[in-house]
Design an enzyme around this catalytic site. Sequence first.
Site, PDB file in Angstrom:
ATOM      1  N   TYR A   1      88.584 -16.126  64.897  1.00 26.23           N
ATOM      2  CA  TYR A   1      89.396 -16.301  66.108  1.00 26.23           C
ATOM      3  C   TYR A   1      89.574 -15.001  66.878  1.00 26.23           C
ATOM      4  O   TYR A   1      90.574 -14.836  67.586  1.00 26.23           O
ATOM      5  CB  TYR A   1      90.757 -16.882  65.716  1.00 26.23           C
ATOM      6  CG  TYR A   1      90.707 -18.351  65.353  1.00 26.23           C
ATOM      7  CD1 TYR A   1      90.199 -19.291  66.243  1.00 26.23           C
ATOM      8  CD2 TYR A   1      91.177 -18.797  64.123  1.00 26.23           C
ATOM      9  CE1 TYR A   1      90.151 -20.644  65.918  1.00 26.23           C
ATOM     10  CE2 TYR A   1      91.138 -20.150  63.789  1.00 26.23           C
ATOM     11  CZ  TYR A   1      90.623 -21.063  64.695  1.00 26.23           C
ATOM     12  OH  TYR A   1      90.582 -22.410  64.374  1.00 26.23           O
TER      13      TYR A   1
ATOM     14  N   THR B   1      92.002 -29.538  73.332  1.00 18.66           N
ATOM     15  CA  THR B   1      92.929 -28.577  72.703  1.00 18.66           C
ATOM     16  C   THR B   1      94.386 -28.995  72.951  1.00 18.66           C
ATOM     17  O   THR B   1      95.196 -29.010  72.023  1.00 18.66           O
ATOM     18  CB  THR B   1      92.701 -27.163  73.281  1.00 18.66           C
ATOM     19  OG1 THR B   1      91.355 -26.772  72.999  1.00 18.66           O
ATOM     20  CG2 THR B   1      93.671 -26.150  72.672  1.00 18.66           C
TER      21      THR B   1
ATOM     22  N   PHE C   1      99.935 -16.721  70.442  1.00 13.83           N
ATOM     23  CA  PHE C   1      99.845 -17.667  69.324  1.00 13.83           C
ATOM     24  C   PHE C   1      98.963 -17.156  68.183  1.00 13.83           C
ATOM     25  O   PHE C   1      98.765 -17.851  67.189  1.00 13.83           O
ATOM     26  CB  PHE C   1      99.343 -19.039  69.814  1.00 13.83           C
ATOM     27  CG  PHE C   1      97.968 -19.035  70.456  1.00 13.83           C
ATOM     28  CD1 PHE C   1      96.816 -19.140  69.697  1.00 13.83           C
ATOM     29  CD2 PHE C   1      97.835 -18.967  71.840  1.00 13.83           C
ATOM     30  CE1 PHE C   1      95.554 -19.157  70.275  1.00 13.83           C
ATOM     31  CE2 PHE C   1      96.578 -18.981  72.447  1.00 13.83           C
ATOM     32  CZ  PHE C   1      95.439 -19.068  71.652  1.00 13.83           C
TER      33      PHE C   1
ATOM     34  N   ARG D   1      82.222 -31.278  70.289  1.00 16.10           N
ATOM     35  CA  ARG D   1      83.481 -31.073  71.030  1.00 16.10           C
ATOM     36  C   ARG D   1      84.044 -32.410  71.511  1.00 16.10           C
ATOM     37  O   ARG D   1      85.262 -32.617  71.535  1.00 16.10           O
ATOM     38  CB  ARG D   1      83.258 -30.146  72.231  1.00 16.10           C
ATOM     39  CG  ARG D   1      82.829 -28.757  71.873  1.00 16.10           C
ATOM     40  CD  ARG D   1      83.958 -27.858  71.458  1.00 16.10           C
ATOM     41  NE  ARG D   1      84.840 -27.535  72.554  1.00 16.10           N
ATOM     42  CZ  ARG D   1      85.858 -26.688  72.456  1.00 16.10           C
ATOM     43  NH1 ARG D   1      86.115 -26.107  71.282  1.00 16.10           N
ATOM     44  NH2 ARG D   1      86.627 -26.421  73.468  1.00 16.10           N
TER      45      ARG D   1
ATOM     46  N   ARG E   1      91.278 -35.388  67.293  1.00 14.42           N
ATOM     47  CA  ARG E   1      92.622 -34.873  67.592  1.00 14.42           C
ATOM     48  C   ARG E   1      93.485 -35.932  68.266  1.00 14.42           C
ATOM     49  O   ARG E   1      94.700 -36.021  68.004  1.00 14.42           O
ATOM     50  CB  ARG E   1      92.521 -33.627  68.473  1.00 14.42           C
ATOM     51  CG  ARG E   1      91.965 -32.426  67.735  1.00 14.42           C
ATOM     52  CD  ARG E   1      91.793 -31.245  68.666  1.00 14.42           C
ATOM     53  NE  ARG E   1      91.283 -30.071  67.972  1.00 14.42           N
ATOM     54  CZ  ARG E   1      90.859 -28.984  68.599  1.00 14.42           C
ATOM     55  NH1 ARG E   1      90.874 -28.921  69.914  1.00 14.42           N
ATOM     56  NH2 ARG E   1      90.411 -27.946  67.907  1.00 14.42           N
TER      57      ARG E   1
ATOM     58  N   ASN F   1      95.691 -28.953  64.322  1.00  9.96           N
ATOM     59  CA  ASN F   1      94.925 -29.969  65.061  1.00  9.96           C
ATOM     60  C   ASN F   1      93.683 -30.456  64.321  1.00  9.96           C
ATOM     61  O   ASN F   1      92.680 -30.855  64.931  1.00  9.96           O
ATOM     62  CB  ASN F   1      94.574 -29.444  66.461  1.00  9.96           C
ATOM     63  CG  ASN F   1      93.795 -28.147  66.405  1.00  9.96           C
ATOM     64  OD1 ASN F   1      93.372 -27.723  65.326  1.00  9.96           O
ATOM     65  ND2 ASN F   1      93.586 -27.516  67.540  1.00  9.96           N
TER      66      ASN F   1
ATOM     67  N   HIS G   1      88.225 -27.675  64.020  1.00 11.89           N
ATOM     68  CA  HIS G   1      87.746 -26.709  65.022  1.00 11.89           C
ATOM     69  C   HIS G   1      86.251 -26.935  65.212  1.00 11.89           C
ATOM     70  O   HIS G   1      85.534 -27.176  64.245  1.00 11.89           O
ATOM     71  CB  HIS G   1      87.977 -25.278  64.512  1.00 11.89           C
ATOM     72  CG  HIS G   1      87.177 -24.245  65.250  1.00 11.89           C
ATOM     73  ND1 HIS G   1      87.607 -23.668  66.416  1.00 11.89           N
ATOM     74  CD2 HIS G   1      85.944 -23.707  65.005  1.00 11.89           C
ATOM     75  CE1 HIS G   1      86.688 -22.804  66.854  1.00 11.89           C
ATOM     76  NE2 HIS G   1      85.677 -22.814  66.009  1.00 11.89           N
TER      77      HIS G   1
ATOM     78  N   GLU H   1      79.888 -17.866  65.031  1.00 15.09           N
ATOM     79  CA  GLU H   1      80.731 -18.456  63.996  1.00 15.09           C
ATOM     80  C   GLU H   1      79.894 -18.903  62.785  1.00 15.09           C
ATOM     81  O   GLU H   1      80.320 -18.729  61.639  1.00 15.09           O
ATOM     82  CB  GLU H   1      81.553 -19.611  64.599  1.00 15.09           C
ATOM     83  CG  GLU H   1      82.573 -19.077  65.607  1.00 15.09           C
ATOM     84  CD  GLU H   1      83.240 -20.124  66.488  1.00 15.09           C
ATOM     85  OE1 GLU H   1      83.087 -21.331  66.227  1.00 15.09           O
ATOM     86  OE2 GLU H   1      83.923 -19.711  67.447  1.00 15.09           O
TER      87      GLU H   1
ATOM     88  N   LYS I   1      90.395 -28.058  59.209  1.00 13.88           N
ATOM     89  CA  LYS I   1      91.474 -27.083  59.008  1.00 13.88           C
ATOM     90  C   LYS I   1      92.412 -27.511  57.867  1.00 13.88           C
ATOM     91  O   LYS I   1      92.340 -28.655  57.386  1.00 13.88           O
ATOM     92  CB  LYS I   1      92.233 -26.932  60.324  1.00 13.88           C
ATOM     93  CG  LYS I   1      91.347 -26.443  61.484  1.00 13.88           C
ATOM     94  CD  LYS I   1      92.202 -26.161  62.698  1.00 13.88           C
ATOM     95  CE  LYS I   1      91.366 -25.714  63.876  1.00 13.88           C
ATOM     96  NZ  LYS I   1      92.211 -25.244  64.993  1.00 13.88           N
TER      97      LYS I   1
HETATM   98  P1  CMP Z   1      90.743 -24.280  67.998  1.00 20.29           P
HETATM   99  O1  CMP Z   1      89.884 -25.210  68.782  1.00 20.29           O
HETATM  100  O2  CMP Z   1      90.425 -24.054  66.584  1.00 20.29           O
HETATM  101  O3  CMP Z   1      90.755 -22.863  68.766  1.00 20.29           O
HETATM  102  C1  CMP Z   1      91.858 -22.011  68.775  1.00 20.29           C
HETATM  103  C2  CMP Z   1      93.060 -22.600  68.122  1.00 20.29           C
HETATM  104  O4  CMP Z   1      94.270 -21.945  68.404  1.00 20.29           O
HETATM  105  C3  CMP Z   1      93.245 -24.014  68.617  1.00 20.29           C
HETATM  106  O5  CMP Z   1      92.249 -24.832  68.071  1.00 20.29           O
HETATM  107  C4  CMP Z   1      94.669 -24.285  68.142  1.00 20.29           C
HETATM  108  O6  CMP Z   1      94.686 -24.628  66.767  1.00 20.29           O
HETATM  109  C5  CMP Z   1      95.337 -22.898  68.266  1.00 20.29           C
HETATM  110  N1  CMP Z   1      96.260 -22.729  69.399  1.00 20.29           N
HETATM  111  C6  CMP Z   1      97.580 -22.558  69.302  1.00 20.29           C
HETATM  112  N2  CMP Z   1      98.134 -22.374  70.489  1.00 20.29           N
HETATM  113  C7  CMP Z   1      97.147 -22.421  71.389  1.00 20.29           C
HETATM  114  C8  CMP Z   1      97.103 -22.296  72.820  1.00 20.29           C
HETATM  115  N3  CMP Z   1      98.186 -22.080  73.554  1.00 20.29           N
HETATM  116  N4  CMP Z   1      95.892 -22.390  73.414  1.00 20.29           N
HETATM  117  C9  CMP Z   1      94.761 -22.582  72.677  1.00 20.29           C
HETATM  118  N5  CMP Z   1      94.753 -22.711  71.326  1.00 20.29           N
HETATM  119  C10 CMP Z   1      95.945 -22.634  70.684  1.00 20.29           C
END
Ligand code: CMP
Length: 133
Positions: A50, A92, A58, A86, A103, A113, A116, A127, A10
């Site tokens: 997304y 997350t 968010f 993962r 992360r 973070n 992805h 994707e 990212k």
């Molecule tokens: P990613 O694994 O790329 O998938 C969705 C992204 O949304 C996550 O990483 C974060 O960068 C972002 N994000 C922000 N807020 C939230 C939340 N509350 N729950 C999940 N993902 C979030």
Amino acid sequence: MIKETFVMIKPDGVKRKLIGEVIKRFEQKEMEITELKMKSLSREEAEKLYEMHKGKDFFEKLINYTISGRVVLMKIRGEEAVMNCRIVVGETYPEKRHAGSIRGDFSAYLTENVVHASSSDEDAKRELGIFFG
Ligand code: CMP
């Protein structure tokens, strides 16, 4: 079983010069990068990636962040690639992250973070389809 998954470094990962470090972690786990490109995502591409989060509180913040700079897009292949990537990426939610994951080692934030990785075989297929046809 050998599988393929989608991973994206990212904008914060690229800006912080973590590309080499991130790729090293997947390779150490015996994952193979089979395709790789760097670009700035359009709003449309980010919203497609997304789309499962559309409508969540968010979403707008996530999209604006995702298009805020260049990203690295990768197709990664290996034993149970979706699951193993993962594990390399980590959780997350910041409070659940462990040191040793990308992360856990490099991000203190929920949205910014570093990386992805697709969360299921179906997501990986979808994707990869967006960015690698
Ligand atoms: P990613 O694994 O790329 O998938 C969705 C992204 O949304 C996550 O990483 C974060 O960068 C972002 N994000 C922000 N807020 C939230 C939340 N509350 N729950 C999940 N993902 C979030």
